[in-house]
Design an enzyme around this catalytic site. Structure first.
Site, mmCIF file in Angstrom:
data_model
loop_
_atom_site.group_PDB
_atom_site.id
_atom_site.type_symbol
_atom_site.label_atom_id
_atom_site.label_comp_id
_atom_site.label_asym_id
_atom_site.label_seq_id
_atom_site.Cartn_x
_atom_site.Cartn_y
_atom_site.Cartn_z
ATOM 1 N N GLU A 138 4.591 -1.720 8.911
ATOM 2 C CA GLU A 138 2.992 -1.687 9.345
ATOM 3 C C GLU A 138 2.587 -2.930 8.688
ATOM 4 O O GLU A 138 2.218 -3.032 7.329
ATOM 5 C CB GLU A 138 2.578 -0.336 8.951
ATOM 6 N N ASP A 153 3.914 0.397 4.762
ATOM 7 C CA ASP A 153 2.462 0.029 5.256
ATOM 8 C C ASP A 153 2.266 -1.089 4.045
ATOM 9 O O ASP A 153 1.794 -0.736 2.954
ATOM 10 C CB ASP A 153 1.705 0.963 5.174
ATOM 11 N N GLU A 191 -3.142 9.204 -1.072
ATOM 12 C CA GLU A 191 -2.541 10.103 0.182
ATOM 13 C C GLU A 191 -1.428 11.078 -0.596
ATOM 14 O O GLU A 191 -0.465 11.461 -0.002
ATOM 15 C CB GLU A 191 -1.950 9.236 1.102
ATOM 16 N N ASP A 244 -1.634 -1.704 12.659
ATOM 17 C CA ASP A 244 -2.674 -0.721 12.083
ATOM 18 C C ASP A 244 -4.037 -1.587 12.089
ATOM 19 O O ASP A 244 -4.908 -1.534 13.109
ATOM 20 C CB ASP A 244 -2.480 -0.034 10.971
ATOM 21 N N ARG A 252 -6.078 9.495 7.740
ATOM 22 C CA ARG A 252 -6.443 8.459 7.187
ATOM 23 C C ARG A 252 -6.367 8.587 5.669
ATOM 24 O O ARG A 252 -6.182 9.861 5.346
ATOM 25 C CB ARG A 252 -8.099 8.354 7.249
ATOM 26 N N SER A 253 -6.780 7.855 4.878
ATOM 27 C CA SER A 253 -6.313 8.323 3.233
ATOM 28 C C SER A 253 -7.751 9.274 2.798
ATOM 29 O O SER A 253 -7.330 10.023 1.901
ATOM 30 C CB SER A 253 -6.546 6.984 2.502
ATOM 31 N N LYS A 284 2.160 10.149 10.626
ATOM 32 C CA LYS A 284 1.956 9.646 9.415
ATOM 33 C C LYS A 284 0.767 10.409 8.856
ATOM 34 O O LYS A 284 -0.360 10.365 9.183
ATOM 35 C CB LYS A 284 1.718 8.112 9.553
ATOM 36 N N LYS A 330 -5.062 5.801 15.109
ATOM 37 C CA LYS A 330 -6.180 6.392 14.558
ATOM 38 C C LYS A 330 -7.230 6.870 15.219
ATOM 39 O O LYS A 330 -7.966 5.638 15.364
ATOM 40 C CB LYS A 330 -6.380 5.753 12.913
ATOM 41 N N GLN A 371 0.898 -1.337 -0.186
ATOM 42 C CA GLN A 371 0.148 0.128 0.106
ATOM 43 C C GLN A 371 0.916 1.354 0.157
ATOM 44 O O GLN A 371 0.345 2.213 -1.002
ATOM 45 C CB GLN A 371 -0.912 0.135 1.246
HETATM 46 P P1 PGA Z 1 -6.676 4.104 5.163
HETATM 47 O O1 PGA Z 1 -5.274 3.726 5.175
HETATM 48 O O2 PGA Z 1 -6.857 5.410 5.963
HETATM 49 O O3 PGA Z 1 -7.194 4.168 3.834
HETATM 50 O O4 PGA Z 1 -7.619 2.945 5.965
HETATM 51 C C1 PGA Z 1 -4.399 4.123 5.965
HETATM 52 C C2 PGA Z 1 -3.250 3.127 6.339
HETATM 53 O O5 PGA Z 1 -3.718 1.964 6.250
HETATM 54 O O6 PGA Z 1 -2.261 3.409 7.290
HETATM 55 ZN ZN ZN Z 2 -2.075 0.990 7.633
#
Ligand code: PGA
Ligand code: ZN
Length: 417
Positions: free
Chosen positions: A285, A244, A207, A312, A366-367, A388, A337, A165
């Site tokens: 991660e 990640d 992101e 995560d 978050r994304s 992050k 988060k 990712q």
């Molecule tokens: P997400 O991804 O905000 O799309 O869940 C961020 C991450 O996996 O760290």
């Molecule tokens: Zn993540």
């Protein structure tokens, strides 16, 4: 604390153009404050429930019901009361919701109110938001968090052209301003390299990371290291790497589809260990899937002394899951988060559990983000080791980086080594 006179919600749009929730809280003495909440795409199964309307509007992503939760249930029960502190408010919200995963009112509406209250308190007490957050933890402010910054993306944040990712750079300078200067140089070098190797424009993922059509994961690492070198910085000294893997999203029937045939959990653990040996990776991660507890413990034993084994999707900022991971020695770092759990107070519980176990903490965006910048205050106030935010493009990311710069100027603190 004066009386809360009204709490209102508004459906606004996030960085993907999808609806999200903003809450406005007004106090009797005229103080008003607002906060908006982000939303993930690569979500963990144990996250608190984000309330969406379903149906045709916004392909089901509408937040009108979440806004109604705020305007009706929450506003009617809380307005007119004086709430003495964050924990009292958050417990009140939990009682009002009454479910284990916040599915009644929605974690998106609950968190927006919880954060708007934090901001209202900081305005009322005439102190910066980071001071308010640090005061909740009785935490002294000693350093700035170190940014980990997206360079390349794949998986659910891009077109899944590679399964991984995010590949992030971790500039090792001692101030946020130097870190951002370095990130810019590496990012520009990466754009140039990608133009040469893939004849591509600088297409970006959710992101703001670049998303070139790498032929392999190894190639992604090599281009990252080359970009650092081309920018004039030294890989492994001036700039380290974080990954990640988000492997829950390519895990099926006990196999990890990093290749078309997939590999077993043991082979995946071996592969991750090789990456950490070959490249200057300091944080890994979600190397393994959220339910693959056995291999998490194997990975922690293999690389835990040299690298962050960062959970995560595994942990979802959920105290119950963090406790299990501590007991089973499955990780050594928490990705925090706030919207995975849904209130500021529960996020504190998660943070304290991790800290007391000697873990490191990365506080993460978050994304799907908004232009709100509370994340920077939270990461400083709670003295996260890392933050992050995403790449250094796109205003929903830059609002947080720019806020970090402001806080750094105010506090005159260095990044911890
Ligand atoms: P997400 O991804 O905000 O799309 O869940 C961020 C991450 O996996 O760290
Ligand atoms: Zn993540």
């Amino acid at each position: 604390m004066p009386t809360i006179t009204s709490i209102r919600g508004l459906e606004i749009l996030d960085s993907r153009g999808r609806p999200t929730v903003k809450a406005y809280l007004e106090l009797a003495d005229g103080v008003t404050a607002a906060a908006s909440v982000p939303s993930g795409a690569s979500t963990g199964k144990s996250e608190a429930h984000e309330l969406r309307d379903g149906g045709k509007r916004y392909h089901g992503y509408g937040c009108q019901n979440a806004v109604r939760s705020i305007n009706d249930t929450i506003n009617l029960s809380i307005s007119g009361h004086s709430i003495e502190n964050q924990l009292v408010l958050d417990n009140y919200l939990l009682d009002l919701d009454g479910t284990a995963n916040k599915s009644q009112l929605g974690a998106n509406s609950i968190l927006a109110v919880s954060l708007a209250f934090s901001r209202a308190m900081s305005v009322y007490q005439q102190q910066p938001l980071y001071h308010y957050f640090s005061y909740l933890l009785k935490q002294r402010l000693q350093y700035m968090p170190r940014p980990t910054i997206n360079l390349f993306s794949g998986g659910k944040h891009a077109g899944a052209q590679i399964p991984i990712q995010d590949l992030l750079i971790v500039p090792m300078q001692s101030s946020t301003s130097e870190v951002l200067e370095c990130a810019y140089a590496v990012y520009q070098a990466a754009i140039k390299l990608c133009q040469q190797q893939y004849q591509m424009r600088a297409l970006t993922a959710d992101e703001g990371g670049l998303a070139p059509p790498f032929k392999s994961i190894t190639e992604m690492f090599e281009v990252a290291v080359q970009s650092i070198e081309n920018s004039g910085y030294r890989p492994g000294y001036d700039v380290k790497l974080a990954v990640d893997v988000a492997s829950s999203h390519f895990y099926q029937d006990h196999r990890y589809y990093v290749t078309s045939d997939g590999v077993s959990g043991a082979q995946m653990t071996q592969l991750l260990t090789e990456w950490v040996t070959q490249y200057p990776i300091i944080s890994l991660e979600d190397g393994l899937a959220e339910e693959d507890w056995t291999h998490w413990t194997m990975l922690q034993q293999a690389i835990g002394s040299e690298c962050l084994v960062l959970g995560d999707d595994l942990l979802c900022t959920n105290p119950g899951r963090i406790r299990k991971a501590i007991d089973q020695n499955s990780a050594n770092a928490l990705l925090l988060k706030v919207n995975q759990i849904g209130t500021v107070s529960e996020a504190i519980d998660a943070l304290m559990l991790a800290r007391n176990a000697g873990w490191k903490v990365t506080i993460s965006a978050r994304s799907g983000e908004t232009e709100d910048d509370w994340l920077a205050d939270l990461a400083v106030g709670w003295q996260a080791d890392y933050i992050k935010i995403g790449s250094i493009t796109q205003s929903e990311r830059l609002s947080k980086y720019n806020r970090l710069l402001e806080i750094e100027r105010e506090l005159q603190l260095k990044i911890k080594n």
